[in-house]
Design a protein around this motif. Structure first.
Motif, PDB file in Angstrom:
ATOM      1  N   ASN A  69      75.581  11.104  40.516  1.00  0.00           N
ATOM      2  CA  ASN A  69      75.174  11.429  41.869  1.00  0.00           C
ATOM      3  C   ASN A  69      74.846  10.167  42.660  1.00  0.00           C
ATOM      4  O   ASN A  69      74.771   9.068  42.105  1.00  0.00           O
ATOM      5  CB  ASN A  69      73.945  12.347  41.845  1.00  0.00           C
ATOM      6  CG  ASN A  69      74.161  13.591  41.007  1.00  0.00           C
ATOM      7  OD1 ASN A  69      75.282  14.104  40.941  1.00  0.00           O
ATOM      8  ND2 ASN A  69      73.116  14.068  40.369  1.00  0.00           N
ATOM      9  N   GLU A 129      67.927  12.521  46.229  1.00  0.00           N
ATOM     10  CA  GLU A 129      69.343  12.800  45.970  1.00  0.00           C
ATOM     11  C   GLU A 129      70.023  13.139  47.292  1.00  0.00           C
ATOM     12  O   GLU A 129      69.573  14.011  48.023  1.00  0.00           O
ATOM     13  CB  GLU A 129      69.488  13.955  45.002  1.00  0.00           C
ATOM     14  CG  GLU A 129      70.923  14.272  44.640  1.00  0.00           C
ATOM     15  CD  GLU A 129      71.044  15.480  43.735  1.00  0.00           C
ATOM     16  OE1 GLU A 129      70.730  15.335  42.541  1.00  0.00           O
ATOM     17  OE2 GLU A 129      71.407  16.566  44.233  1.00  0.00           O
ATOM     18  N   GLU A 134      73.766  12.981  47.418  1.00  0.00           N
ATOM     19  CA  GLU A 134      75.151  13.368  47.128  1.00  0.00           C
ATOM     20  C   GLU A 134      75.241  13.764  45.666  1.00  0.00           C
ATOM     21  O   GLU A 134      74.860  12.998  44.779  1.00  0.00           O
ATOM     22  CB  GLU A 134      76.102  12.203  47.397  1.00  0.00           C
ATOM     23  CG  GLU A 134      77.559  12.518  47.205  1.00  0.00           C
ATOM     24  CD  GLU A 134      78.150  13.293  48.367  1.00  0.00           C
ATOM     25  OE1 GLU A 134      78.943  14.214  48.111  1.00  0.00           O
ATOM     26  OE2 GLU A 134      77.829  12.976  49.525  1.00  0.00           O
ATOM     27  N   LYS A 135      75.739  14.971  45.409  1.00  0.00           N
ATOM     28  CA  LYS A 135      75.868  15.430  44.031  1.00  0.00           C
ATOM     29  C   LYS A 135      77.340  15.516  43.664  1.00  0.00           C
ATOM     30  O   LYS A 135      78.131  16.123  44.384  1.00  0.00           O
ATOM     31  CB  LYS A 135      75.210  16.800  43.854  1.00  0.00           C
ATOM     32  CG  LYS A 135      75.085  17.232  42.392  1.00  0.00           C
ATOM     33  CD  LYS A 135      74.262  18.496  42.276  1.00  0.00           C
ATOM     34  CE  LYS A 135      74.038  18.877  40.812  1.00  0.00           C
ATOM     35  NZ  LYS A 135      73.228  17.878  40.089  1.00  0.00           N
ATOM     36  N   THR A 176      82.837  13.503  37.962  1.00  0.00           N
ATOM     37  CA  THR A 176      82.668  12.334  38.831  1.00  0.00           C
ATOM     38  C   THR A 176      82.123  11.157  38.042  1.00  0.00           C
ATOM     39  O   THR A 176      81.124  11.272  37.329  1.00  0.00           O
ATOM     40  CB  THR A 176      81.719  12.657  40.003  1.00  0.00           C
ATOM     41  OG1 THR A 176      82.248  13.749  40.757  1.00  0.00           O
ATOM     42  CG2 THR A 176      81.574  11.449  40.912  1.00  0.00           C
ATOM     43  N   TYR A 215      81.545   6.103  42.869  1.00  0.00           N
ATOM     44  CA  TYR A 215      81.667   6.311  44.303  1.00  0.00           C
ATOM     45  C   TYR A 215      81.975   4.977  44.988  1.00  0.00           C
ATOM     46  O   TYR A 215      81.750   3.903  44.415  1.00  0.00           O
ATOM     47  CB  TYR A 215      80.368   6.853  44.907  1.00  0.00           C
ATOM     48  CG  TYR A 215      79.935   8.205  44.399  1.00  0.00           C
ATOM     49  CD1 TYR A 215      80.273   9.377  45.085  1.00  0.00           C
ATOM     50  CD2 TYR A 215      79.175   8.322  43.238  1.00  0.00           C
ATOM     51  CE1 TYR A 215      79.860  10.622  44.623  1.00  0.00           C
ATOM     52  CE2 TYR A 215      78.760   9.561  42.774  1.00  0.00           C
ATOM     53  CZ  TYR A 215      79.105  10.700  43.470  1.00  0.00           C
ATOM     54  OH  TYR A 215      78.695  11.928  43.010  1.00  0.00           O
ATOM     55  N   VAL A 230      78.926   7.232  52.134  1.00  0.00           N
ATOM     56  CA  VAL A 230      79.743   7.504  50.944  1.00  0.00           C
ATOM     57  C   VAL A 230      81.057   8.115  51.391  1.00  0.00           C
ATOM     58  O   VAL A 230      81.086   9.203  51.959  1.00  0.00           O
ATOM     59  CB  VAL A 230      78.999   8.442  49.986  1.00  0.00           C
ATOM     60  CG1 VAL A 230      79.870   8.739  48.768  1.00  0.00           C
ATOM     61  CG2 VAL A 230      77.682   7.823  49.550  1.00  0.00           C
ATOM     62  N   ARG A 279      85.027   9.102  46.127  1.00  0.00           N
ATOM     63  CA  ARG A 279      84.512   9.286  44.777  1.00  0.00           C
ATOM     64  C   ARG A 279      85.688   9.323  43.809  1.00  0.00           C
ATOM     65  O   ARG A 279      86.817   9.665  44.189  1.00  0.00           O
ATOM     66  CB  ARG A 279      83.671  10.554  44.661  1.00  0.00           C
ATOM     67  CG  ARG A 279      84.415  11.859  44.748  1.00  0.00           C
ATOM     68  CD  ARG A 279      83.451  13.042  44.680  1.00  0.00           C
ATOM     69  NE  ARG A 279      84.163  14.319  44.678  1.00  0.00           N
ATOM     70  CZ  ARG A 279      83.558  15.505  44.747  1.00  0.00           C
ATOM     71  NH1 ARG A 279      82.238  15.566  44.831  1.00  0.00           N
ATOM     72  NH2 ARG A 279      84.278  16.624  44.737  1.00  0.00           N
ATOM     73  N   ARG A 296      86.639  11.105  52.038  1.00  0.00           N
ATOM     74  CA  ARG A 296      86.222  11.880  53.192  1.00  0.00           C
ATOM     75  C   ARG A 296      86.757  11.193  54.440  1.00  0.00           C
ATOM     76  O   ARG A 296      86.504  10.006  54.667  1.00  0.00           O
ATOM     77  CB  ARG A 296      84.699  11.950  53.276  1.00  0.00           C
ATOM     78  CG  ARG A 296      84.068  13.003  52.385  1.00  0.00           C
ATOM     79  CD  ARG A 296      82.592  13.105  52.677  1.00  0.00           C
ATOM     80  NE  ARG A 296      81.963  14.155  51.893  1.00  0.00           N
ATOM     81  CZ  ARG A 296      80.811  14.006  51.247  1.00  0.00           C
ATOM     82  NH1 ARG A 296      80.179  12.853  51.298  1.00  0.00           N
ATOM     83  NH2 ARG A 296      80.295  15.008  50.569  1.00  0.00           N
ATOM     84  N   THR A 300      83.201  16.630  56.004  1.00  0.00           N
ATOM     85  CA  THR A 300      82.401  16.624  54.785  1.00  0.00           C
ATOM     86  C   THR A 300      83.224  17.014  53.561  1.00  0.00           C
ATOM     87  O   THR A 300      82.702  17.072  52.453  1.00  0.00           O
ATOM     88  CB  THR A 300      81.213  17.597  54.922  1.00  0.00           C
ATOM     89  OG1 THR A 300      81.708  18.915  55.180  1.00  0.00           O
ATOM     90  CG2 THR A 300      80.283  17.171  56.047  1.00  0.00           C
ATOM     91  N   TRP A 324      86.076  16.729  50.593  1.00  0.00           N
ATOM     92  CA  TRP A 324      86.724  15.731  49.758  1.00  0.00           C
ATOM     93  C   TRP A 324      88.215  16.053  49.661  1.00  0.00           C
ATOM     94  O   TRP A 324      88.589  17.182  49.340  1.00  0.00           O
ATOM     95  CB  TRP A 324      86.112  15.720  48.359  1.00  0.00           C
ATOM     96  CG  TRP A 324      84.714  15.179  48.316  1.00  0.00           C
ATOM     97  CD1 TRP A 324      83.561  15.881  48.130  1.00  0.00           C
ATOM     98  CD2 TRP A 324      84.331  13.815  48.452  1.00  0.00           C
ATOM     99  NE1 TRP A 324      82.484  15.047  48.154  1.00  0.00           N
ATOM    100  CE2 TRP A 324      82.920  13.761  48.345  1.00  0.00           C
ATOM    101  CE3 TRP A 324      85.029  12.621  48.666  1.00  0.00           C
ATOM    102  CZ2 TRP A 324      82.198  12.578  48.427  1.00  0.00           C
ATOM    103  CZ3 TRP A 324      84.316  11.443  48.757  1.00  0.00           C
ATOM    104  CH2 TRP A 324      82.917  11.413  48.634  1.00  0.00           C
TER     105      TRP A 324
END
Length: 291
Positions: free
Chosen positions: A62, A75, A77-78, A83, A86, A94, A97, A110, A115, A117
Motif C-alpha cells: 500500500n 493509508e 492507497e491500497k 501489487t 508504485y 501516485v 502501480r 492512472r 481514479t 487503473w
C-alpha cells in the motif's frame, strides 16, 4: 544471517532520529499530501487477532502518508493482492502501480483526472538463467515526464538499450530521448522529487546526459571548473545555486566530493572516496578501443 533496512528522519544535525518504516518499506515521494509528510510504500500484514500488532501473512503493498516529525501514518492507497510497487509523479501523485502475476509484471497507470487503473504494458520477469534475448521485448516504466500523459520507459532497440517517452493514453512510444550507436543508455536520473531530468550512457564509465536544460548547463559549468576530470552531479539545492559533485581525474585519482556554490563563485572539498590513493601513486589513464 540477515540484514534489515530502516527509514529514518532526523534534524539536519543528526539529532532526534525517528524510525519511519522497517523492512519492506520504501520512500515513494518526498512530496506528501500535507506539510511535513512524505509518501511511503510498504506491506500491509493481515492481523491474526484483530489487534494493532500486524502479524501474519503479507497481504498487499500500500501507499502511506507518513509525517517525518511525528511518525503518524495514514493509508492513502491500497493495492490489490499482487501489487508489488508504485511510481509517483513529480507532484507526489501516485500514477502507476506494478502487479505481478506468476512470471508477468503488469504496469497500470492512472490518466490525469481519473481514479481508474488502466493496463499500459507488461513484462516477462527474467530469471537468472535466461539470456539477454529474453529481455529484449521488455519495456520498463521508470518515471513521469512534465506532461502528465507521458511516462519514461527503457527498452532494447536492436542490441542497445534506449530511453524513450511513452504516451499512456495512446499506449505507444512517441519519441526516443537517449540513444547511442555504440553504448547502452542505462537508467534515468531523477531529482529528489521524482522528476526525470536525464539518463546515463554506459561508456567506459557512466556519463550523465540531461534532458532538462538547466541541469545540462550545470553539468557544463562543472566540467569547465574541473577540466580534464570526470565529473558527476550528485546533488543540487532547490534553487540550483549549490551542488555536490563527484570529481575524479589527475588531481583526484581516488575520487573527491566537492561542494560548489555558483552564487558565490567558490567551493570546497567535502571528502575523498579513497583518501590514500594520491596522484603520485597512479599512472595516466588511457582509453583503448579494440575490435
Amino acid at each position: 544471517i540477515y540484514e534489515e533496512c530502516r527509514v529514518l528522519s532526523m534534524k539536519p544535525d543528526g539529532s532526534n532520529p525517528l524510525a519511519l518504516g522497517c523492512a519492506g518499506t520504501s520512500i515513494l515521494s518526498l512530496k506528501g499530501p500535507e506539510p511535513d509528510t512524505i509518501l511511503m510504500a510498504g506491506f500491509n500484514f493481515q492481523s491474526k487477532d484483530g489487534s494493532a500488532n500486524k502479524t501474519g501473512a503479507r497481504e498487499t503493498t500500500n501507499v502511506y502518508s507518513v509525517n517525518i516529525v511525528t511518525g503518524d501514518v495514514k493509508e492513502i492507497e491500497k493495492g490489490v493482492k499482487n501489487t508489488q510497487a508504485y511510481v509517483a509523479d513529480k507532484n507526489g501523485v501516485v500514477r502507476m502501480r506494478i502487479n505481478v502475476f506468476g512470471g508477468r509484471a503488469v504496469y497500470q497507470a492512472r490518466l490525469p483526472g481519473s481514479t481508474d487503473w488502466v493496463d499500459v504494458g507488461s513484462n516477462t520477469i527474467i530469471e537468472f538463467e535466461q539470456d539477454e534475448r529474453a529481455a529484449a521485448a521488455n519495456m520498463t516504466f521508470t518515471g513521469f515526464a512534465d506532461n502528465p500523459n507521458e511516462a519514461y520507459v527503457s527498452f532494447r532497440d536492436g542490441d542497445k538499450q534506449v530511453l524513450a517517452v511513452y504516451d499512456l493514453a495512446a499506449r505507444k512510444v512517441t519519441r526516443t530521448v537517449l540513444k547511442d550507436a555504440k553504448w547502452d543508455a542505462d537508467g534515468f536520473i531523477q531529482d529528489r522529487f521524482g522528476r526525470v531530468i536525464g539518463g546515463n550512457i554506459t561508456r567506459w564509465r557512466p556519463e550523465q546526459e540531461f534532458f532538462a536544460p538547466e541541469y545540462q548547463q550545470l553539468q557544463r559549468e562543472l566540467e569547465a571548473n574541473f577540466p580534464g576530470h570526470y565529473v558527476r552531479l550528485q546533488g543540487i539545492s532547490d534553487d540550483q545555486k549549490q551542488v555536490v559533485a563527484y570529481v575524479e581525474g589527475p588531481q583526484a585519482p581516488g575520487g573527491a566530493y566537492q561542494f560548489v556554490d555558483f552564487a558565490k563563485g567558490d567551493g570546497f572539498n567535502i571528502g575523498f572516496r579513497y583518501p590514500k590513493l594520491t596522484k603520485d601513486k597512479v599512472g595516466a589513464v588511457q582509453e583503448i578501443t579494440y575490435k
